[in-house]
Design a protein around this motif. Structure first.
Motif, mmCIF file in Angstrom:
data_model
loop_
_atom_site.group_PDB
_atom_site.id
_atom_site.type_symbol
_atom_site.label_atom_id
_atom_site.label_comp_id
_atom_site.label_asym_id
_atom_site.label_seq_id
_atom_site.Cartn_x
_atom_site.Cartn_y
_atom_site.Cartn_z
ATOM 1 N N VAL A 46 45.769 48.190 45.635
ATOM 2 C CA VAL A 46 45.590 48.637 44.217
ATOM 3 C C VAL A 46 46.809 48.078 43.601
ATOM 4 N N VAL A 47 46.547 47.666 42.389
ATOM 5 C CA VAL A 47 47.739 47.200 41.595
ATOM 6 C C VAL A 47 48.030 48.655 40.635
ATOM 7 N N ALA A 48 49.418 48.894 40.590
ATOM 8 C CA ALA A 48 49.765 50.238 39.918
ATOM 9 C C ALA A 48 51.171 50.027 39.276
ATOM 10 N N TRP A 49 51.097 50.822 38.166
ATOM 11 C CA TRP A 49 52.207 50.752 37.183
ATOM 12 C C TRP A 49 53.405 51.525 37.986
ATOM 13 N N ASP A 50 54.577 51.019 38.196
ATOM 14 C CA ASP A 50 55.796 51.490 38.983
ATOM 15 C C ASP A 50 56.512 52.036 38.061
ATOM 16 N N LEU A 51 56.736 53.423 38.232
ATOM 17 C CA LEU A 51 57.390 54.478 37.379
ATOM 18 C C LEU A 51 58.598 54.660 37.924
ATOM 19 N N CYS A 52 58.941 54.223 39.369
ATOM 20 C CA CYS A 52 59.943 54.777 40.007
ATOM 21 C C CYS A 52 60.954 53.709 40.559
ATOM 22 N N ARG A 73 51.609 59.840 27.727
ATOM 23 C CA ARG A 73 50.900 60.532 26.490
ATOM 24 C C ARG A 73 52.176 60.903 25.334
ATOM 25 N N PRO A 74 51.622 60.672 23.799
ATOM 26 C CA PRO A 74 50.398 60.586 23.458
ATOM 27 C C PRO A 74 50.023 59.074 23.567
ATOM 28 N N ASP A 75 50.610 58.068 23.858
ATOM 29 C CA ASP A 75 50.441 56.719 24.077
ATOM 30 C C ASP A 75 49.191 56.506 24.885
ATOM 31 N N VAL A 76 48.305 55.462 24.728
ATOM 32 C CA VAL A 76 47.376 55.062 25.488
ATOM 33 C C VAL A 76 47.671 53.817 26.249
ATOM 34 N N LYS A 77 47.526 53.895 27.811
ATOM 35 C CA LYS A 77 47.679 52.810 28.402
ATOM 36 C C LYS A 77 46.564 52.483 29.346
ATOM 37 N N PRO A 78 46.001 50.935 29.286
ATOM 38 C CA PRO A 78 45.095 50.813 30.215
ATOM 39 C C PRO A 78 45.259 50.570 31.672
ATOM 40 N N LEU A 79 45.420 51.749 32.385
ATOM 41 C CA LEU A 79 45.778 51.621 33.658
ATOM 42 C C LEU A 79 44.901 52.752 34.711
ATOM 43 N N ASP A 80 44.679 52.423 35.757
ATOM 44 C CA ASP A 80 44.054 53.092 36.669
ATOM 45 C C ASP A 80 44.823 54.140 37.809
ATOM 46 N N ALA A 81 46.111 53.408 37.945
ATOM 47 C CA ALA A 81 47.051 53.916 38.918
ATOM 48 C C ALA A 81 48.213 53.626 38.576
ATOM 49 N N SER A 82 49.174 54.609 39.060
ATOM 50 C CA SER A 82 50.526 54.496 38.803
ATOM 51 C C SER A 82 51.463 55.175 40.099
ATOM 52 N N ILE A 83 52.445 54.574 40.340
ATOM 53 C CA ILE A 83 53.297 55.068 41.326
ATOM 54 C C ILE A 83 54.226 56.431 40.507
ATOM 55 N N VAL A 84 53.950 57.624 41.280
ATOM 56 C CA VAL A 84 54.743 58.538 40.639
ATOM 57 C C VAL A 84 55.808 59.174 41.243
ATOM 58 N N ALA A 85 55.979 58.829 42.757
ATOM 59 C CA ALA A 85 57.106 59.475 43.344
ATOM 60 C C ALA A 85 57.438 58.376 44.710
ATOM 61 N N LEU A 86 58.879 58.226 44.981
ATOM 62 C CA LEU A 86 59.186 57.350 46.032
ATOM 63 C C LEU A 86 59.463 58.394 47.184
ATOM 64 N N LEU A 87 58.726 58.223 48.214
ATOM 65 C CA LEU A 87 58.725 59.151 49.363
ATOM 66 C C LEU A 87 59.650 58.711 50.528
ATOM 67 N N ASP A 88 60.578 59.576 50.658
ATOM 68 C CA ASP A 88 61.776 59.407 51.890
ATOM 69 C C ASP A 88 61.264 59.652 53.144
ATOM 70 N N ASN A 89 60.357 60.590 53.212
ATOM 71 C CA ASN A 89 60.202 61.019 54.599
ATOM 72 C C ASN A 89 58.775 61.963 54.551
ATOM 73 N N VAL A 90 57.776 61.832 55.345
ATOM 74 C CA VAL A 90 56.681 62.408 55.527
ATOM 75 C C VAL A 90 56.694 63.452 56.846
ATOM 76 N N ASN A 91 56.595 64.661 56.615
ATOM 77 C CA ASN A 91 56.543 65.384 58.048
ATOM 78 C C ASN A 91 55.259 66.303 57.836
ATOM 79 N N LEU A 92 54.529 66.165 58.667
ATOM 80 C CA LEU A 92 53.234 67.089 58.886
ATOM 81 C C LEU A 92 53.309 67.719 60.219
ATOM 82 N N GLU A 93 53.062 68.908 60.151
ATOM 83 C CA GLU A 93 53.079 69.757 61.221
ATOM 84 C C GLU A 93 51.826 70.478 61.440
#
Length: 93
Positions: A46-52, A73-93
């Motif tokens: 996927v091509v995504a706008w990088d916010l981070c 918002r309120p601007d309109v951007k022609p995009l379908d995906a954006s990176i909203v967080a940079l993950l340091d660690n993923v811990n699933l238990e």
């Protein structure tokens, strides 16, 4: 919201004016948490706008659809995906 890994940068020679100064990244969707540390992940690209300000190989949270454009918002951007967080660690238990 999906997990993805940044695998490249996208460069445009021409783009919609609303994408001026956009930093676009190519990300690979994590299709299974069991494969989160494997390279390549084997998921969709996927091509995504990088916010981070991510780098190559970073694990990120990806917003898709209407939620991807909410930070602009309120601007309109022609995009379908954006990176909203940079993950340091993923811990699933």
């Amino acid at each position: 919201m999906k997990l993805a890994r940044t695998i490249g940068t996208v460069t445009l020679s021409r783009s919609h004016p609303a994408l001026a100064a956009a930093k676009l990244r190519c990300v690979e969707i994590v299709d299974s948490v069991d494969r989160i540390d494997t390279q390549p992940l084997g998921g969709d690209l996927v091509v995504a706008w990088d916010l981070c300000g991510t780098g190559i190989g970073d694990l990120v949270a990806l917003a898709e659809g209407p939620e991807a454009a909410q930070p602009f918002r309120p601007d309109v951007k022609p995009l379908d995906a954006s990176i909203v967080a940079l993950l340091d660690n993923v811990n699933l238990e």
